[in-house]
Design an enzyme around this catalytic site. Structure first.
Site, PDB file in Angstrom:
ATOM      1  N   TYR A  79     -33.766  17.595   9.300  1.00 39.82           N
ATOM      2  CA  TYR A  79     -34.194  18.906   9.730  1.00 39.82           C
ATOM      3  C   TYR A  79     -34.247  19.059  11.178  1.00 39.82           C
ATOM      4  O   TYR A  79     -34.889  19.794  11.707  1.00 39.82           O
ATOM      5  CB  TYR A  79     -35.182  19.287   9.028  1.00 39.82           C
ATOM      6  CG  TYR A  79     -35.237  19.861   7.651  1.00 39.82           C
ATOM      7  CD1 TYR A  79     -34.330  21.197   7.540  1.00 39.82           C
ATOM      8  CD2 TYR A  79     -35.900  19.267   6.840  1.00 39.82           C
ATOM      9  CE1 TYR A  79     -34.111  21.500   6.260  1.00 39.82           C
ATOM     10  CE2 TYR A  79     -35.390  19.821   5.175  1.00 39.82           C
ATOM     11  CZ  TYR A  79     -34.846  21.060   5.187  1.00 39.82           C
ATOM     12  OH  TYR A  79     -34.846  21.275   3.963  1.00 39.82           O
ATOM     13  N   LYS A  84     -35.558  20.132  -4.335  1.00 30.63           N
ATOM     14  CA  LYS A  84     -36.762  20.010  -3.267  1.00 30.63           C
ATOM     15  C   LYS A  84     -37.853  19.627  -4.348  1.00 30.63           C
ATOM     16  O   LYS A  84     -37.799  19.703  -5.559  1.00 30.63           O
ATOM     17  CB  LYS A  84     -37.155  21.052  -2.568  1.00 30.63           C
ATOM     18  CG  LYS A  84     -36.031  21.335  -1.583  1.00 30.63           C
ATOM     19  CD  LYS A  84     -36.704  22.693  -0.665  1.00 30.63           C
ATOM     20  CE  LYS A  84     -35.697  22.823   0.551  1.00 30.63           C
ATOM     21  NZ  LYS A  84     -36.365  23.872   1.608  1.00 30.63           N
ATOM     22  N   THR A  98     -34.558  32.362   1.563  1.00 29.87           N
ATOM     23  CA  THR A  98     -35.497  31.404   1.898  1.00 29.87           C
ATOM     24  C   THR A  98     -37.083  31.589   1.312  1.00 29.87           C
ATOM     25  O   THR A  98     -37.565  30.743   0.901  1.00 29.87           O
ATOM     26  CB  THR A  98     -35.668  31.170   3.553  1.00 29.87           C
ATOM     27  OG1 THR A  98     -34.413  31.068   3.959  1.00 29.87           O
ATOM     28  CG2 THR A  98     -36.375  30.123   3.928  1.00 29.87           C
ATOM     29  N   ARG A 113     -34.297  30.586  -6.257  1.00 26.23           N
ATOM     30  CA  ARG A 113     -35.628  30.388  -5.787  1.00 26.23           C
ATOM     31  C   ARG A 113     -36.470  31.780  -6.224  1.00 26.23           C
ATOM     32  O   ARG A 113     -37.738  31.604  -6.376  1.00 26.23           O
ATOM     33  CB  ARG A 113     -35.395  31.025  -4.020  1.00 26.23           C
ATOM     34  CG  ARG A 113     -35.024  29.533  -3.306  1.00 26.23           C
ATOM     35  CD  ARG A 113     -34.663  29.873  -1.943  1.00 26.23           C
ATOM     36  NE  ARG A 113     -34.618  28.721  -1.223  1.00 26.23           N
ATOM     37  CZ  ARG A 113     -33.835  28.539  -0.170  1.00 26.23           C
ATOM     38  NH1 ARG A 113     -33.278  29.476   0.439  1.00 26.23           N
ATOM     39  NH2 ARG A 113     -34.082  27.349   0.677  1.00 26.23           N
ATOM     40  N   HIS A 138     -32.387  23.481  -1.088  1.00 28.83           N
ATOM     41  CA  HIS A 138     -31.660  23.454   0.006  1.00 28.83           C
ATOM     42  C   HIS A 138     -30.400  23.728  -0.115  1.00 28.83           C
ATOM     43  O   HIS A 138     -29.500  22.849  -1.068  1.00 28.83           O
ATOM     44  CB  HIS A 138     -32.101  22.331   0.850  1.00 28.83           C
ATOM     45  CG  HIS A 138     -30.934  22.266   2.190  1.00 28.83           C
ATOM     46  ND1 HIS A 138     -31.372  22.756   3.292  1.00 28.83           N
ATOM     47  CD2 HIS A 138     -29.799  21.589   2.387  1.00 28.83           C
ATOM     48  CE1 HIS A 138     -30.081  22.496   4.100  1.00 28.83           C
ATOM     49  NE2 HIS A 138     -29.483  21.812   3.429  1.00 28.83           N
ATOM     50  N   ASN A 181     -39.812  25.660  -1.793  1.00 24.04           N
ATOM     51  CA  ASN A 181     -38.898  26.825  -2.337  1.00 24.04           C
ATOM     52  C   ASN A 181     -37.521  26.272  -2.978  1.00 24.04           C
ATOM     53  O   ASN A 181     -36.495  26.691  -2.979  1.00 24.04           O
ATOM     54  CB  ASN A 181     -38.422  27.667  -1.050  1.00 24.04           C
ATOM     55  CG  ASN A 181     -37.547  27.111   0.071  1.00 24.04           C
ATOM     56  OD1 ASN A 181     -37.441  25.826   0.102  1.00 24.04           O
ATOM     57  ND2 ASN A 181     -37.142  27.617   1.164  1.00 24.04           N
ATOM     58  N   ARG A 207     -25.442  29.368  -1.286  1.00 21.97           N
ATOM     59  CA  ARG A 207     -26.649  30.182  -0.944  1.00 21.97           C
ATOM     60  C   ARG A 207     -26.821  31.403  -1.551  1.00 21.97           C
ATOM     61  O   ARG A 207     -28.051  31.927  -1.593  1.00 21.97           O
ATOM     62  CB  ARG A 207     -26.149  30.600   0.614  1.00 21.97           C
ATOM     63  CG  ARG A 207     -25.539  29.412   1.585  1.00 21.97           C
ATOM     64  CD  ARG A 207     -27.021  28.703   2.164  1.00 21.97           C
ATOM     65  NE  ARG A 207     -27.926  29.402   3.364  1.00 21.97           N
ATOM     66  CZ  ARG A 207     -28.766  29.292   3.651  1.00 21.97           C
ATOM     67  NH1 ARG A 207     -29.205  28.136   3.829  1.00 21.97           N
ATOM     68  NH2 ARG A 207     -29.345  30.021   4.576  1.00 21.97           N
ATOM     69  N   GLU A 218     -24.242  17.495   7.108  1.00 25.89           N
ATOM     70  CA  GLU A 218     -25.388  17.024   5.708  1.00 25.89           C
ATOM     71  C   GLU A 218     -24.948  16.098   4.656  1.00 25.89           C
ATOM     72  O   GLU A 218     -25.348  15.298   4.327  1.00 25.89           O
ATOM     73  CB  GLU A 218     -25.953  18.367   5.201  1.00 25.89           C
ATOM     74  CG  GLU A 218     -26.631  19.255   6.417  1.00 25.89           C
ATOM     75  CD  GLU A 218     -26.814  20.455   5.795  1.00 25.89           C
ATOM     76  OE1 GLU A 218     -27.054  20.990   4.563  1.00 25.89           O
ATOM     77  OE2 GLU A 218     -27.974  21.065   6.590  1.00 25.89           O
ATOM     78  N   PHE A 230     -43.080  25.692  11.995  1.00 28.53           N
ATOM     79  CA  PHE A 230     -43.125  25.114  10.544  1.00 28.53           C
ATOM     80  C   PHE A 230     -42.749  23.545  10.257  1.00 28.53           C
ATOM     81  O   PHE A 230     -42.778  23.010   9.143  1.00 28.53           O
ATOM     82  CB  PHE A 230     -42.447  25.991   9.440  1.00 28.53           C
ATOM     83  CG  PHE A 230     -41.211  26.190   9.787  1.00 28.53           C
ATOM     84  CD1 PHE A 230     -40.216  25.362   9.509  1.00 28.53           C
ATOM     85  CD2 PHE A 230     -40.524  27.444  10.342  1.00 28.53           C
ATOM     86  CE1 PHE A 230     -38.690  25.447   9.544  1.00 28.53           C
ATOM     87  CE2 PHE A 230     -39.305  27.674  10.591  1.00 28.53           C
ATOM     88  CZ  PHE A 230     -38.398  26.785  10.319  1.00 28.53           C
TER      89      PHE A 230
HETATM   90  P1  RTP Z   1     -33.001  25.282   3.669  1.00 33.39           P
HETATM   91  O1  RTP Z   1     -32.324  24.899   4.985  1.00 33.39           O
HETATM   92  O2  RTP Z   1     -34.075  24.688   3.046  1.00 33.39           O
HETATM   93  O3  RTP Z   1     -31.662  25.461   2.726  1.00 33.39           O
HETATM   94  O4  RTP Z   1     -33.548  26.809   3.776  1.00 33.39           O
HETATM   95  P2  RTP Z   1     -33.049  28.060   4.518  1.00 33.39           P
HETATM   96  O5  RTP Z   1     -31.711  27.792   5.207  1.00 33.39           O
HETATM   97  O6  RTP Z   1     -32.862  29.284   3.730  1.00 33.39           O
HETATM   98  O7  RTP Z   1     -34.047  28.081   5.801  1.00 33.39           O
HETATM   99  P3  RTP Z   1     -34.205  27.394   7.273  1.00 33.39           P
HETATM  100  O8  RTP Z   1     -34.257  28.478   8.042  1.00 33.39           O
HETATM  101  O9  RTP Z   1     -33.030  26.553   7.228  1.00 33.39           O
HETATM  102  O10 RTP Z   1     -35.639  26.753   7.048  1.00 33.39           O
HETATM  103  C1  RTP Z   1     -35.650  25.362   6.418  1.00 33.39           C
HETATM  104  C2  RTP Z   1     -36.630  25.140   5.623  1.00 33.39           C
HETATM  105  O11 RTP Z   1     -38.127  25.214   6.337  1.00 33.39           O
HETATM  106  C3  RTP Z   1     -38.899  25.936   5.637  1.00 33.39           C
HETATM  107  N1  RTP Z   1     -39.371  27.210   6.238  1.00 33.39           N
HETATM  108  N2  RTP Z   1     -40.549  27.604   6.426  1.00 33.39           N
HETATM  109  N3  RTP Z   1     -42.836  28.999   7.243  1.00 33.39           N
HETATM  110  C4  RTP Z   1     -42.101  29.339   7.578  1.00 33.39           C
HETATM  111  O12 RTP Z   1     -41.720  30.360   8.153  1.00 33.39           O
HETATM  112  C5  RTP Z   1     -40.862  28.659   7.481  1.00 33.39           C
HETATM  113  N4  RTP Z   1     -39.498  29.161   7.491  1.00 33.39           N
HETATM  114  C6  RTP Z   1     -38.663  28.228   7.039  1.00 33.39           C
HETATM  115  C7  RTP Z   1     -38.397  26.618   4.405  1.00 33.39           C
HETATM  116  O13 RTP Z   1     -38.780  25.689   3.120  1.00 33.39           O
HETATM  117  C8  RTP Z   1     -36.832  26.264   4.586  1.00 33.39           C
HETATM  118  O14 RTP Z   1     -36.243  26.244   3.246  1.00 33.39           O
HETATM  119 MG    MG Z   2     -31.158  26.071   6.366  1.00 31.70          MG
END
Ligand code: RTP
Ligand code: MG
Length: 141
Positions: A51, A11, A93, A104, A117, A114, A87, A128, A59
């Site tokens: 996304y 990122k 996250t 991370r 992805h 963070n 992962r 994706e 968010f």
């Molecule tokens: P990613 O998709 O980026 O690999 O991350 P992830 O699966 O661990 O998390 P996901 O739930 O898919 O959320 C995508 C991205 O959105 C941002 N986020 N912000 N402020 C918040 O509560 C929040 N929750 C998620 C994070 O940058 C996350 O990587």
């Molecule tokens: Mg995700």
């Protein structure tokens, strides 16, 4: 174990910190192979489409803003159990909850910035990978 492909994004925060190589080294040391790679500055449309599953989340706006704030490195990683393995290497996250030694924990600054992805399931990996790469841009090895 099954050979899988997963989509990784380094990122904008990690690109700005100049740790692309350190992150790729983590993948390679875990026996994940880079089979496709490119650096791009995502447009708003590209980030929103990528996304789309999070469109209704509070968010979403901040996420799109952040993902378009600078260039990213998009890669396809291949290996045994690649989706879950990536992962695991990434960590939680929220970097405050990420296990020691994960990408991370070591490179992320916040839940928004963070560092990486990674696809979270075989279905999302397929979608994706195809979102960023055509078949002839992926190099089996
Ligand atoms: P990613 O998709 O980026 O690999 O991350 P992830 O699966 O661990 O998390 P996901 O739930 O898919 O959320 C995508 C991205 O959105 C941002 N986020 N912000 N402020 C918040 O509560 C929040 N929750 C998620 C994070 O940058 C996350 O990587
Ligand atoms: Mg995700």
């Amino acid at each position: 174990m099954a050979t899988e492909r997963t989509l990784s994004i380094i990122k904008p925060d990690a690109v700005a910190k100049n740790v692309i190589g350190e992150i790729v080294t983590r993948f390679e040391k875990a026996d994940l192979k880079v089979v496709a790679a490119k650096m791009i500055h995502l447009s708003r449309e590209q980030a929103e489409g990528f996304y789309a599953e999070h469109k209704e989340r509070p968010f979403f706006g901040a996420l799109v803003e952040f993902m378009t704030s600078g260039p990213v490195v998009v890669q396809v990683l291949e290996g045994d159990n690649a989706i879950a393995l990536n992962r695991e290497l990434m960590g939680a996250t929220n970097p405050k909850e990420a296990a020691a030694g994960t990408i991370r924990a070591d490179f992320a600054s916040s839940i928004d910035a963070n560092a990486v992805h990674g696809s979270d399931s075989p279905a999302s990996a397929e979608r994706e990978v195809a979102y960023f790469f055509s078949a002839d841009e992926i190099c089996p090895r």
